[in-house]
Design a protein around this motif. Structure first.
Motif, PDB file in Angstrom:
ATOM      1  N   SER A 247     -35.945 -29.711 -15.495  1.00  7.93           N
ATOM      2  CA  SER A 247     -34.669 -29.858 -15.440  1.00  7.93           C
ATOM      3  C   SER A 247     -33.855 -28.464 -14.660  1.00  7.93           C
ATOM      4  N   GLY A 248     -34.743 -27.722 -14.211  1.00 14.26           N
ATOM      5  CA  GLY A 248     -35.045 -26.484 -13.507  1.00 14.26           C
ATOM      6  C   GLY A 248     -34.085 -26.615 -12.140  1.00 14.26           C
ATOM      7  N   ALA A 249     -34.158 -25.137 -11.704  1.00 11.24           N
ATOM      8  CA  ALA A 249     -33.167 -25.212 -10.172  1.00 11.24           C
ATOM      9  C   ALA A 249     -35.307 -25.940  -9.383  1.00 11.24           C
TER      10      ALA A 249
ATOM     11  N   PHE B  41     -35.732 -17.688  -4.790  1.00  3.99           N
ATOM     12  CA  PHE B  41     -35.356 -18.896  -3.881  1.00  3.99           C
ATOM     13  C   PHE B  41     -33.763 -19.235  -3.446  1.00  3.99           C
ATOM     14  N   TYR B  42     -33.448 -20.034  -2.921  1.00  3.19           N
ATOM     15  CA  TYR B  42     -32.238 -19.749  -2.230  1.00  3.19           C
ATOM     16  C   TYR B  42     -32.604 -21.824  -2.253  1.00  3.19           C
ATOM     17  N   GLY B  43     -30.633 -21.789  -2.196  1.00  3.44           N
ATOM     18  CA  GLY B  43     -30.623 -23.321  -1.918  1.00  3.44           C
ATOM     19  C   GLY B  43     -29.967 -24.269  -2.846  1.00  3.44           C
ATOM     20  N   ALA B  44     -29.418 -23.338  -4.136  1.00  4.28           N
ATOM     21  CA  ALA B  44     -28.892 -24.238  -5.266  1.00  4.28           C
ATOM     22  C   ALA B  44     -27.806 -23.982  -5.601  1.00  4.28           C
ATOM     23  N   ALA B  45     -26.867 -23.968  -6.388  1.00  2.00           N
ATOM     24  CA  ALA B  45     -25.477 -23.628  -6.466  1.00  2.00           C
ATOM     25  C   ALA B  45     -25.059 -22.357  -7.337  1.00  2.00           C
ATOM     26  N   ASN B  46     -26.832 -22.451  -8.588  1.00  2.00           N
ATOM     27  CA  ASN B  46     -26.695 -21.106  -8.971  1.00  2.00           C
ATOM     28  C   ASN B  46     -27.836 -20.235  -9.398  1.00  2.00           C
ATOM     29  N   ASP B  47     -27.688 -20.022  -7.587  1.00  2.00           N
ATOM     30  CA  ASP B  47     -28.230 -18.678  -6.847  1.00  2.00           C
ATOM     31  C   ASP B  47     -27.791 -17.529  -7.608  1.00  2.00           C
TER      32      ASP B  47
ATOM     33  N   PHE C  41     -30.190 -19.226   5.307  1.00  2.00           N
ATOM     34  CA  PHE C  41     -28.679 -18.732   4.178  1.00  2.00           C
ATOM     35  C   PHE C  41     -27.569 -19.466   5.194  1.00  2.00           C
ATOM     36  N   ALA C  42     -26.888 -19.145   6.169  1.00  3.64           N
ATOM     37  CA  ALA C  42     -26.533 -20.130   7.024  1.00  3.64           C
ATOM     38  C   ALA C  42     -26.254 -21.189   6.901  1.00  3.64           C
ATOM     39  N   GLU C  43     -27.046 -22.080   6.614  1.00  2.28           N
ATOM     40  CA  GLU C  43     -27.150 -23.701   6.538  1.00  2.28           C
ATOM     41  C   GLU C  43     -26.542 -23.890   4.708  1.00  2.28           C
ATOM     42  N   VAL C  44     -27.078 -22.996   4.825  1.00  7.01           N
ATOM     43  CA  VAL C  44     -26.845 -23.296   2.862  1.00  7.01           C
ATOM     44  C   VAL C  44     -25.390 -23.062   2.249  1.00  7.01           C
TER      45      VAL C  44
END
Ligand SMILES: NC(=O)c1ccc[n+]([C@@H]2O[C@H](COP(=O)([O-])OP(=O)(O)OC[C@H]3O[C@@H](n4cnc5c(N)ncnc54)[C@H](OP(=O)(O)O)[C@@H]3O)[C@@H](O)[C@H]2O)c1
Length: 305
Positions: free
Chosen positions: A9-11, A175-181, A300-303
């Protein structure tokens, strides 16, 4: 394969469930919070509530599920607030990386599970000497900052125990790409500065790429350690302004080492000035890992646009 994802259930877990199913695998996924069961089912996994620190429950779950592979992605990093004491912040995650790993490996052995993949971390791991980008064979830091020693030891424990058992440890980039980064808020609020010359290196990985590499690892025989990072390990002075810009924030502040040490502690100084990052060459070579987001510059730019 029938795959048991612990921490589904995590990122990364949620993305992993989707990608495993897309690859034709059947997924049993665990969460720790009972209220996440329905979300897990909606993602396509057969849901199970499990505390990885409960050895009895772990043994019982693995014996009942009888998976071909276990992927261990449990951390306790939600709502994380970075303080001066890194080990205190990571205390529960460190338990998951030591006791939790041992519980799952023992259960896997009892049930005869053939494959085991577990989450570790890539940046800030290596000895601070020589080049800034390290391979899996380069020595780990023999002398980490004092309040990071337990966290470094927990990752070493996980990697050693998993590979001793024939499994695969994945040293993911940030990790990057989620709302809770975790970095979004501090960077937006200009609370994440460039320390001194900003020469400390980090490795990044988009969560979709991290999940893709994990599927490949679950389909691969161990033992092995792989860096799961993008193609552009970079110093803070390069990636942080790009992240701030992508988030629409003002450029990061610059502060001297003494001030960073005072405000944020020795780990912040290490990350900002002296940390080593990780090469993904071995994962590409041996797992056939291909990146959708080869660099954080584009990612970063896309996300965050
Ligand atoms: N390499 C990296 O940069 C890295 C690595 C990990 C996490 N993070 C970041 O940290 C933030 C939080 O991560 P996250 O959203 O994945 O949440 P998290 O709180 O770290 O949870 C991860 C998973 O572990 C499960 N879990 C927690 N405690 C457990 C226990 N005692 N036994 C078994 N499973 C347990 C969680 O279940 P529940 O959902 O039910 O609590 C969830 O499935 C995110 O921003 C993420 O990107 C970064």
């Amino acid at each position: 394969m029938r795959v048991l994802v612990v921490g589904a259930s995590g990122a990364i877990g949620t993305r992993l469930v989707h990608q495993l199913i897309e690859h034709g695998h059947e997924v049993v996924g665990t969460c720790h919070s009972p209220h996440k069961v329905e979300a897990l089912r909606a993602h396509g996994a057969e849901p199970v509530v499990l505390d990885a620190l409960d050895a009895h429950a772990v043994r019982e779950t693995v014996a009942r599920v009888v998976p071909d592979a276990i992927v261990y992605e449990a951390t306790a990093l939600a709502d994380l607030r970075f303080g001066r004491n890194f080990d205190r912040t990571f205390a529960q995650t460190n338990r998951l990386r030591t006791e939790g790993t041992d519980n799952l490996l023992a259960a896997a052995r009892d049930t005869g599970v053939r494959r085991f993949v577990a989450q570790s971390f890539a940046s800030m791991r290596n000895a601070r000497e020589g080049g800034m980008v390290k391979t899996e064979d380069d020595p780990l830091d023999p002398d980490p900052p004092e309040n990071m020693r337990e966290s470094q030891a927990a990752m070493r424990h996980l990697e050693q125990a998993v590979t001793d058992a024939g499994g695969i440890a994945l040293r993911y980039g940030g990790f990057y790409g989620a709302a809770n980064d975790a970095l979004i808020e501090p960077v937006r609020k200009r609370q994440f500065p460039i320390v001194d010359g900003g020469g400390g290196y980090s490795s990044w990985i988009h969560l979709d790429d991290a999940a893709a590499a994990t599927v490949l690892a679950a389909e691969h025989d161990g033992p092995a350690v792989y860096n799961i990072t993008d193609d552009e390990p970079a110093p803070t002075r390069e990636w942080l302004p790009v992240l701030a810009d992508a988030l629409g924030a003002r450029p990061p502040r610059r502060i001297p080492v003494w001030l960073a040490r005072l405000i944020a502690g020795e780990v912040a100084v290490l990350m900002g000035t002296d940390a080593r990052a990780a090469s993904n060459a071995k994962a590409k070579r041996e797992l056939g890992f291909a990146l959708r987001y080869p660099s954080w510059r584009q990612g970063f730019a896309e996300v965050y646009a």
